[in-house]
Design a protein around this motif. Structure first.
Motif, PDB file in Angstrom:
ATOM      1  N   CYS A  36      24.664  56.861  20.443  1.00  0.00           N
ATOM      2  CA  CYS A  36      23.678  56.623  19.383  1.00  0.00           C
ATOM      3  C   CYS A  36      24.269  55.722  18.305  1.00  0.00           C
ATOM      4  O   CYS A  36      23.577  54.856  17.768  1.00  0.00           O
ATOM      5  CB  CYS A  36      23.213  57.935  18.777  1.00  0.00           C
ATOM      6  N   MET A  37      25.531  55.916  17.988  1.00  0.00           N
ATOM      7  CA  MET A  37      26.193  55.082  16.995  1.00  0.00           C
ATOM      8  C   MET A  37      26.284  53.640  17.491  1.00  0.00           C
ATOM      9  O   MET A  37      26.035  52.700  16.732  1.00  0.00           O
ATOM     10  CB  MET A  37      27.592  55.627  16.713  1.00  0.00           C
ATOM     11  N   LYS A  38      26.601  53.466  18.766  1.00  0.00           N
ATOM     12  CA  LYS A  38      26.676  52.118  19.327  1.00  0.00           C
ATOM     13  C   LYS A  38      25.318  51.444  19.298  1.00  0.00           C
ATOM     14  O   LYS A  38      25.206  50.261  18.959  1.00  0.00           O
ATOM     15  CB  LYS A  38      27.185  52.169  20.770  1.00  0.00           C
ATOM     16  N   ILE A  39      24.276  52.184  19.658  1.00  0.00           N
ATOM     17  CA  ILE A  39      22.928  51.617  19.662  1.00  0.00           C
ATOM     18  C   ILE A  39      22.504  51.240  18.248  1.00  0.00           C
ATOM     19  O   ILE A  39      21.929  50.164  18.028  1.00  0.00           O
ATOM     20  CB  ILE A  39      21.938  52.611  20.296  1.00  0.00           C
ATOM     21  N   ALA A  40      22.809  52.090  17.280  1.00  0.00           N
ATOM     22  CA  ALA A  40      22.474  51.784  15.886  1.00  0.00           C
ATOM     23  C   ALA A  40      23.212  50.542  15.405  1.00  0.00           C
ATOM     24  O   ALA A  40      22.630  49.690  14.714  1.00  0.00           O
ATOM     25  CB  ALA A  40      22.801  52.975  14.999  1.00  0.00           C
ATOM     26  N   LYS A  41      24.477  50.408  15.775  1.00  0.00           N
ATOM     27  CA  LYS A  41      25.242  49.236  15.373  1.00  0.00           C
ATOM     28  C   LYS A  41      24.692  47.970  16.014  1.00  0.00           C
ATOM     29  O   LYS A  41      24.629  46.922  15.367  1.00  0.00           O
ATOM     30  CB  LYS A  41      26.717  49.428  15.733  1.00  0.00           C
ATOM     31  N   ILE A  42      24.274  48.058  17.268  1.00  0.00           N
ATOM     32  CA  ILE A  42      23.704  46.890  17.943  1.00  0.00           C
ATOM     33  C   ILE A  42      22.392  46.481  17.278  1.00  0.00           C
ATOM     34  O   ILE A  42      22.161  45.294  17.013  1.00  0.00           O
ATOM     35  CB  ILE A  42      23.503  47.184  19.443  1.00  0.00           C
ATOM     36  N   ILE A  43      21.537  47.455  16.980  1.00  0.00           N
ATOM     37  CA  ILE A  43      20.259  47.147  16.338  1.00  0.00           C
ATOM     38  C   ILE A  43      20.472  46.538  14.957  1.00  0.00           C
ATOM     39  O   ILE A  43      19.837  45.538  14.597  1.00  0.00           O
ATOM     40  CB  ILE A  43      19.381  48.411  16.270  1.00  0.00           C
ATOM     41  N   LEU A  44      21.380  47.109  14.176  1.00  0.00           N
ATOM     42  CA  LEU A  44      21.647  46.559  12.845  1.00  0.00           C
ATOM     43  C   LEU A  44      22.265  45.167  12.916  1.00  0.00           C
ATOM     44  O   LEU A  44      21.971  44.312  12.074  1.00  0.00           O
ATOM     45  CB  LEU A  44      22.542  47.509  12.057  1.00  0.00           C
ATOM     46  N   SER A  45      23.098  44.918  13.910  1.00  0.00           N
ATOM     47  CA  SER A  45      23.676  43.581  14.085  1.00  0.00           C
ATOM     48  C   SER A  45      22.592  42.564  14.418  1.00  0.00           C
ATOM     49  O   SER A  45      22.593  41.441  13.887  1.00  0.00           O
ATOM     50  CB  SER A  45      24.722  43.588  15.200  1.00  0.00           C
ATOM     51  N   ILE A  46      21.665  42.952  15.280  1.00  0.00           N
ATOM     52  CA  ILE A  46      20.567  42.049  15.639  1.00  0.00           C
ATOM     53  C   ILE A  46      19.693  41.772  14.420  1.00  0.00           C
ATOM     54  O   ILE A  46      19.290  40.622  14.185  1.00  0.00           O
ATOM     55  CB  ILE A  46      19.753  42.642  16.808  1.00  0.00           C
ATOM     56  N   ILE A  47      19.396  42.797  13.629  1.00  0.00           N
ATOM     57  CA  ILE A  47      18.588  42.610  12.417  1.00  0.00           C
ATOM     58  C   ILE A  47      19.301  41.672  11.449  1.00  0.00           C
ATOM     59  O   ILE A  47      18.677  40.764  10.872  1.00  0.00           O
ATOM     60  CB  ILE A  47      18.285  43.962  11.748  1.00  0.00           C
ATOM     61  N   THR A  48      20.602  41.859  11.283  1.00  0.00           N
ATOM     62  CA  THR A  48      21.368  41.000  10.379  1.00  0.00           C
ATOM     63  C   THR A  48      21.312  39.551  10.831  1.00  0.00           C
ATOM     64  O   THR A  48      21.015  38.650  10.035  1.00  0.00           O
ATOM     65  CB  THR A  48      22.835  41.468  10.310  1.00  0.00           C
ATOM     66  N   MET A  49      21.575  39.302  12.103  1.00  0.00           N
ATOM     67  CA  MET A  49      21.560  37.923  12.609  1.00  0.00           C
ATOM     68  C   MET A  49      20.158  37.325  12.585  1.00  0.00           C
ATOM     69  O   MET A  49      19.984  36.140  12.274  1.00  0.00           O
ATOM     70  CB  MET A  49      22.137  37.884  14.022  1.00  0.00           C
ATOM     71  N   LEU A  50      19.142  38.134  12.901  1.00  0.00           N
ATOM     72  CA  LEU A  50      17.770  37.644  12.923  1.00  0.00           C
ATOM     73  C   LEU A  50      17.320  37.196  11.539  1.00  0.00           C
ATOM     74  O   LEU A  50      16.799  36.075  11.373  1.00  0.00           O
ATOM     75  CB  LEU A  50      16.832  38.738  13.450  1.00  0.00           C
ATOM     76  N   PHE A  51      17.541  38.021  10.525  1.00  0.00           N
ATOM     77  CA  PHE A  51      17.097  37.651   9.188  1.00  0.00           C
ATOM     78  C   PHE A  51      17.963  36.554   8.581  1.00  0.00           C
ATOM     79  O   PHE A  51      17.456  35.756   7.784  1.00  0.00           O
ATOM     80  CB  PHE A  51      17.029  38.883   8.286  1.00  0.00           C
ATOM     81  N   ALA A  52      19.228  36.480   8.951  1.00  0.00           N
ATOM     82  CA  ALA A  52      20.054  35.351   8.497  1.00  0.00           C
ATOM     83  C   ALA A  52      19.524  34.053   9.090  1.00  0.00           C
ATOM     84  O   ALA A  52      19.403  33.038   8.383  1.00  0.00           O
ATOM     85  CB  ALA A  52      21.505  35.568   8.899  1.00  0.00           C
ATOM     86  N   THR A  53      19.164  34.079  10.358  1.00  0.00           N
ATOM     87  CA  THR A  53      18.617  32.885  11.012  1.00  0.00           C
ATOM     88  C   THR A  53      17.259  32.513  10.426  1.00  0.00           C
ATOM     89  O   THR A  53      16.993  31.334  10.157  1.00  0.00           O
ATOM     90  CB  THR A  53      18.488  33.126  12.526  1.00  0.00           C
ATOM     91  N   LEU A  54      16.393  33.510  10.225  1.00  0.00           N
ATOM     92  CA  LEU A  54      15.071  33.232   9.653  1.00  0.00           C
ATOM     93  C   LEU A  54      15.176  32.648   8.248  1.00  0.00           C
ATOM     94  O   LEU A  54      14.383  31.793   7.867  1.00  0.00           O
ATOM     95  CB  LEU A  54      14.226  34.508   9.628  1.00  0.00           C
TER      96      LEU A  54
END
Length: 114
Positions: A36-54
């Protein structure tokens, strides 16, 4: 022959999704909480990169994407500090926790004061 049967039993337990946590040699088996911790970290990493790109591509205004990106980054730091605490690394825990708090303070300052 005995080690092969032990590995077979371990693989059967992994396939049955039983909770295990131990390390033997190079074989590491984690509990569901770590997954669960790994999945949360992956989701938060994707959100960080997505909004930085946007924000950088100017699809969304940077004033909106910057706080979202920084909050997800600070939450990633908090998750990392929890991992340090679980591994009993006091120095890493303190540094990452203070860094996360600093990032949260920067976001609060930018959104509400600045």
């Amino acid at each position: 022959m005995g080690k092969l049967s032990q590995l077979g039993a371990i693989n059967n337990k992994i396939e049955n999704n039983e909770k295990l946590k131990y390390t033997k040699g190079n074989l590491k088996i984690f509990t569901k909480e770590c997954d669960c911790m790994k999945i949360a970290k992956i989701i938060l990493s994707i959100i960080t990169m997505l909004f930085a790109t946007l924000g950088l591509v100017k699809i969304l205004p940077f004033d909106i994407t910057n706080p979202i990106m920084l909050v997800s980054l600070a939450t990633l730091l908090l998750l990392r500090s929890v991992e340090y605490k679980n591994n009993r690394d006091k120095g890493g825990f303190i540094i990452t926790c203070l860094t996360a708090v600093f990032v949260y303070v920067v976001v609060i300052y930018n959104v509400f004061i600045g």
